[in-house]
Design a protein around this motif. Structure first.
Motif, PDB file in Angstrom:
ATOM      1  N   PRO A   3       0.838  -1.194   0.000  1.00  0.00           N
ATOM      2  CA  PRO A   3       0.000   0.000   0.000  1.00  0.00           C
ATOM      3  C   PRO A   3       0.877   1.250   0.000  1.00  0.00           C
ATOM      4  O   PRO A   3       2.095   1.172   0.177  1.00  0.00           O
ATOM      5  CB  PRO A   3      -0.765  -0.119   1.320  1.00  0.00           C
ATOM      6  N   SER A   4       0.268   2.401  -0.199  1.00  0.00           N
ATOM      7  CA  SER A   4       0.906   3.654   0.192  1.00  0.00           C
ATOM      8  C   SER A   4       0.400   3.994   1.588  1.00  0.00           C
ATOM      9  O   SER A   4      -0.681   3.566   1.992  1.00  0.00           O
ATOM     10  CB  SER A   4       0.585   4.779  -0.800  1.00  0.00           C
ATOM     11  N   LEU A   5       1.186   4.747   2.337  1.00  0.00           N
ATOM     12  CA  LEU A   5       0.858   5.028   3.731  1.00  0.00           C
ATOM     13  C   LEU A   5       0.851   6.521   4.000  1.00  0.00           C
ATOM     14  O   LEU A   5       1.695   7.262   3.479  1.00  0.00           O
ATOM     15  CB  LEU A   5       1.887   4.395   4.678  1.00  0.00           C
ATOM     16  N   PHE A   6      -0.082   6.948   4.835  1.00  0.00           N
ATOM     17  CA  PHE A   6       0.024   8.244   5.489  1.00  0.00           C
ATOM     18  C   PHE A   6       0.290   7.974   6.957  1.00  0.00           C
ATOM     19  O   PHE A   6      -0.499   7.312   7.637  1.00  0.00           O
ATOM     20  CB  PHE A   6      -1.247   9.076   5.348  1.00  0.00           C
ATOM     21  N   ILE A   7       1.413   8.478   7.446  1.00  0.00           N
ATOM     22  CA  ILE A   7       1.823   8.277   8.833  1.00  0.00           C
ATOM     23  C   ILE A   7       1.800   9.615   9.559  1.00  0.00           C
ATOM     24  O   ILE A   7       2.418  10.587   9.101  1.00  0.00           O
ATOM     25  CB  ILE A   7       3.237   7.681   8.917  1.00  0.00           C
ATOM     26  N   SER A   8       1.081   9.658  10.683  1.00  0.00           N
ATOM     27  CA  SER A   8       1.156  10.816  11.568  1.00  0.00           C
ATOM     28  C   SER A   8       2.356  10.618  12.483  1.00  0.00           C
ATOM     29  O   SER A   8       2.349   9.722  13.332  1.00  0.00           O
ATOM     30  CB  SER A   8      -0.133  10.944  12.379  1.00  0.00           C
ATOM     31  N   HIS A   9       3.385  11.460  12.300  1.00  0.00           N
ATOM     32  CA  HIS A   9       4.640  11.193  13.015  1.00  0.00           C
ATOM     33  C   HIS A   9       4.711  11.849  14.389  1.00  0.00           C
ATOM     34  O   HIS A   9       5.605  11.546  15.176  1.00  0.00           O
ATOM     35  CB  HIS A   9       5.850  11.600  12.165  1.00  0.00           C
ATOM     36  N   GLY A  10       3.780  12.768  14.696  1.00  0.00           N
ATOM     37  CA  GLY A  10       3.699  13.307  16.039  1.00  0.00           C
ATOM     38  C   GLY A  10       4.948  14.050  16.485  1.00  0.00           C
ATOM     39  O   GLY A  10       5.699  14.608  15.696  1.00  0.00           O
ATOM     40  N   SER A  11       5.184  14.043  17.793  1.00  0.00           N
ATOM     41  CA  SER A  11       6.360  14.672  18.375  1.00  0.00           C
ATOM     42  C   SER A  11       7.606  13.837  18.066  1.00  0.00           C
ATOM     43  O   SER A  11       7.527  12.607  17.971  1.00  0.00           O
ATOM     44  CB  SER A  11       6.186  14.779  19.892  1.00  0.00           C
ATOM     45  N   PRO A  12       8.782  14.477  17.954  1.00  0.00           N
ATOM     46  CA  PRO A  12      10.007  13.683  17.801  1.00  0.00           C
ATOM     47  C   PRO A  12      10.215  12.665  18.916  1.00  0.00           C
ATOM     48  O   PRO A  12      10.871  11.643  18.706  1.00  0.00           O
ATOM     49  CB  PRO A  12      11.109  14.753  17.802  1.00  0.00           C
ATOM     50  N   MET A  13       9.624  12.932  20.081  1.00  0.00           N
ATOM     51  CA  MET A  13       9.763  12.006  21.205  1.00  0.00           C
ATOM     52  C   MET A  13       9.081  10.668  20.944  1.00  0.00           C
ATOM     53  O   MET A  13       9.274   9.722  21.712  1.00  0.00           O
ATOM     54  CB  MET A  13       9.220  12.639  22.481  1.00  0.00           C
ATOM     55  N   LEU A  14       8.315  10.574  19.862  1.00  0.00           N
ATOM     56  CA  LEU A  14       7.736   9.286  19.489  1.00  0.00           C
ATOM     57  C   LEU A  14       8.820   8.230  19.340  1.00  0.00           C
ATOM     58  O   LEU A  14       8.579   7.046  19.579  1.00  0.00           O
ATOM     59  CB  LEU A  14       6.962   9.426  18.173  1.00  0.00           C
ATOM     60  N   HIS A 234      -0.832  14.195  23.382  1.00  0.00           N
ATOM     61  CA  HIS A 234      -0.727  15.606  23.764  1.00  0.00           C
ATOM     62  C   HIS A 234      -2.018  16.379  23.503  1.00  0.00           C
ATOM     63  O   HIS A 234      -1.986  17.584  23.274  1.00  0.00           O
ATOM     64  CB  HIS A 234       0.450  16.272  23.046  1.00  0.00           C
ATOM     65  N   GLY A 235      -3.145  15.672  23.508  1.00  0.00           N
ATOM     66  CA  GLY A 235      -4.447  16.308  23.351  1.00  0.00           C
ATOM     67  C   GLY A 235      -4.813  16.646  21.927  1.00  0.00           C
ATOM     68  O   GLY A 235      -5.960  16.465  21.516  1.00  0.00           O
ATOM     69  N   VAL A 236      -3.866  17.118  21.127  1.00  0.00           N
ATOM     70  CA  VAL A 236      -4.193  17.681  19.817  1.00  0.00           C
ATOM     71  C   VAL A 236      -3.422  17.073  18.653  1.00  0.00           C
ATOM     72  O   VAL A 236      -3.570  17.524  17.511  1.00  0.00           O
ATOM     73  CB  VAL A 236      -3.978  19.215  19.818  1.00  0.00           C
ATOM     74  N   LEU A 237      -2.593  16.065  18.907  1.00  0.00           N
ATOM     75  CA  LEU A 237      -1.851  15.416  17.827  1.00  0.00           C
ATOM     76  C   LEU A 237      -2.479  14.057  17.543  1.00  0.00           C
ATOM     77  O   LEU A 237      -2.216  13.072  18.228  1.00  0.00           O
ATOM     78  CB  LEU A 237      -0.374  15.255  18.192  1.00  0.00           C
ATOM     79  N   THR A 238      -3.342  14.020  16.539  1.00  0.00           N
ATOM     80  CA  THR A 238      -3.987  12.771  16.152  1.00  0.00           C
ATOM     81  C   THR A 238      -2.982  11.923  15.379  1.00  0.00           C
ATOM     82  O   THR A 238      -2.446  12.357  14.366  1.00  0.00           O
ATOM     83  CB  THR A 238      -5.231  13.037  15.289  1.00  0.00           C
ATOM     84  N   MET A 239      -2.749  10.717  15.872  1.00  0.00           N
ATOM     85  CA  MET A 239      -1.669   9.875  15.366  1.00  0.00           C
ATOM     86  C   MET A 239      -2.147   8.841  14.355  1.00  0.00           C
ATOM     87  O   MET A 239      -1.523   7.782  14.186  1.00  0.00           O
ATOM     88  CB  MET A 239      -0.979   9.175  16.538  1.00  0.00           C
ATOM     89  N   ASP A 240      -3.213   9.125  13.653  1.00  0.00           N
ATOM     90  CA  ASP A 240      -3.796   8.147  12.739  1.00  0.00           C
ATOM     91  C   ASP A 240      -2.839   7.756  11.618  1.00  0.00           C
ATOM     92  O   ASP A 240      -2.068   8.578  11.115  1.00  0.00           O
ATOM     93  CB  ASP A 240      -5.077   8.696  12.117  1.00  0.00           C
ATOM     94  N   LEU A 241      -2.924   6.489  11.243  1.00  0.00           N
ATOM     95  CA  LEU A 241      -2.174   5.958  10.102  1.00  0.00           C
ATOM     96  C   LEU A 241      -3.163   5.348   9.132  1.00  0.00           C
ATOM     97  O   LEU A 241      -3.989   4.516   9.526  1.00  0.00           O
ATOM     98  CB  LEU A 241      -1.144   4.930  10.547  1.00  0.00           C
ATOM     99  N   TYR A 242      -3.082   5.772   7.880  1.00  0.00           N
ATOM    100  CA  TYR A 242      -3.958   5.248   6.827  1.00  0.00           C
ATOM    101  C   TYR A 242      -3.130   4.529   5.772  1.00  0.00           C
ATOM    102  O   TYR A 242      -2.051   4.992   5.384  1.00  0.00           O
ATOM    103  CB  TYR A 242      -4.742   6.386   6.158  1.00  0.00           C
ATOM    104  N   ALA A 243      -3.649   3.394   5.344  1.00  0.00           N
ATOM    105  CA  ALA A 243      -3.063   2.652   4.235  1.00  0.00           C
ATOM    106  C   ALA A 243      -3.999   2.759   3.035  1.00  0.00           C
ATOM    107  O   ALA A 243      -5.232   2.687   3.176  1.00  0.00           O
ATOM    108  CB  ALA A 243      -2.859   1.189   4.612  1.00  0.00           C
ATOM    109  N   PHE A 244      -3.422   2.926   1.854  1.00  0.00           N
ATOM    110  CA  PHE A 244      -4.179   3.034   0.612  1.00  0.00           C
ATOM    111  C   PHE A 244      -3.765   1.861  -0.274  1.00  0.00           C
ATOM    112  O   PHE A 244      -2.636   1.821  -0.768  1.00  0.00           O
ATOM    113  CB  PHE A 244      -3.910   4.362  -0.080  1.00  0.00           C
TER     114      PHE A 244
END
Length: 245
Positions: A3-14, A234-244
């Protein structure tokens, strides 16, 4: 086919913090074994489309105010200059030598901690429309048939002014925007997504557009969106990952 991916990478502390998103990326890397990765990160913006031809891209620590341990993290994945030059020709992109910013190396260091998958970075052209970014994804789609993983790395929601503690409650305006995007992706309503700035609370969640735009590239490179991970940090960083697919 990958698939292709959309990754929410969030804070660098991830990279260092055990969260549901951190654990999911570690698991995901065990199931996807590409020959190479082509990544478009929100943290490499440019006027023209550029591609990194570096054979040994450095780890860029493009952030401040974090623990020393994070600055000591290195991700020595190789580049793929031949693939990069091919993309430069096919996409009329400017070849440059550049390392991996944290939008690229943080998620990849979780997915492929051995740093043994070659990585080629493409820039995010700041002047391109949503339609042009999706069309870029369409031109990258053929790479999937060569076992090359196409990734758009950004964040489904990204208002850094409102960042709170890691486990802070999620405001309604964050949830409303994330739900709107999810519904449009599952319904394959691409016209609405190309006009995403008309979504409820779009400006509140994205004071600037660069963290949403990699989603459009990933969407262009595949069809049939599937949300494979959902969490909020952190309340406001949605970490969703989508595969296409």
């Amino acid at each position: 086919m990958l698939p292709s991916l959309f990754i929410s990478h969030g804070s660098p502390m991830l990279a260092l913090t055990r969260t549901p998103a951190h654990d999911f990326l570690r698991q995901l890397g065990r199931t996807l074994r590409p020959a190479a990765v082509v990544v478009v990160s929100a943290h490499w913006a440019s006027r023209r489309l550029m591609v990194s031809t570096s054979a040994h891209p450095e780890t860029i620590h493009d952030f401040g105010g974090f623990p020393r341990e994070l600055f000591e993290c290195l991700y020595p994945a190789p580049g793929e200059p031949e693939l990069a030059m091919r993309l430069a020709r096919e996409l009329n992109a400017v070849p440059v030598e550049r390392g991996l910013d944290h939008g690229a190396w943080v998620p990849l260091s979780l997915m492929y901690p051995e740093a043994n998958v070659p990585v080629v970075s493409l820039s995010l052209p700041t002047d391109w429309s949503s339609t042009e970014l999706a069309a870029l994804g369409e031109r990258l789609a053929a790479l999937r048939e060569e076992n090359i993983l196409v990734i758009g790395s950004g964040s489904l929601t990204h208002d850094l002014r409102s960042v709170s503690t890691l486990d802070a409650p999620v405001p309604d305006w964050v949830r409303a925007f994330a739900d709107w995007v999810h519904e449009r992706l599952i319904d394959d309503d691409r016209d609405a997504l190309l006009d995403w700035q008309q979504a409820p609370y779009a400006r509140a969640n994205h004071p600037s557009p660069e963290h949403f735009q990699p989603l459009l590239v990933a969407m262009g490179a595949g069809r049939h969106a599937e949300r494979q991970h959902h969490s909020v940090e952190h309340g406001v960083l949605t970490m969703d990952l989508y595969a296409f697919a």
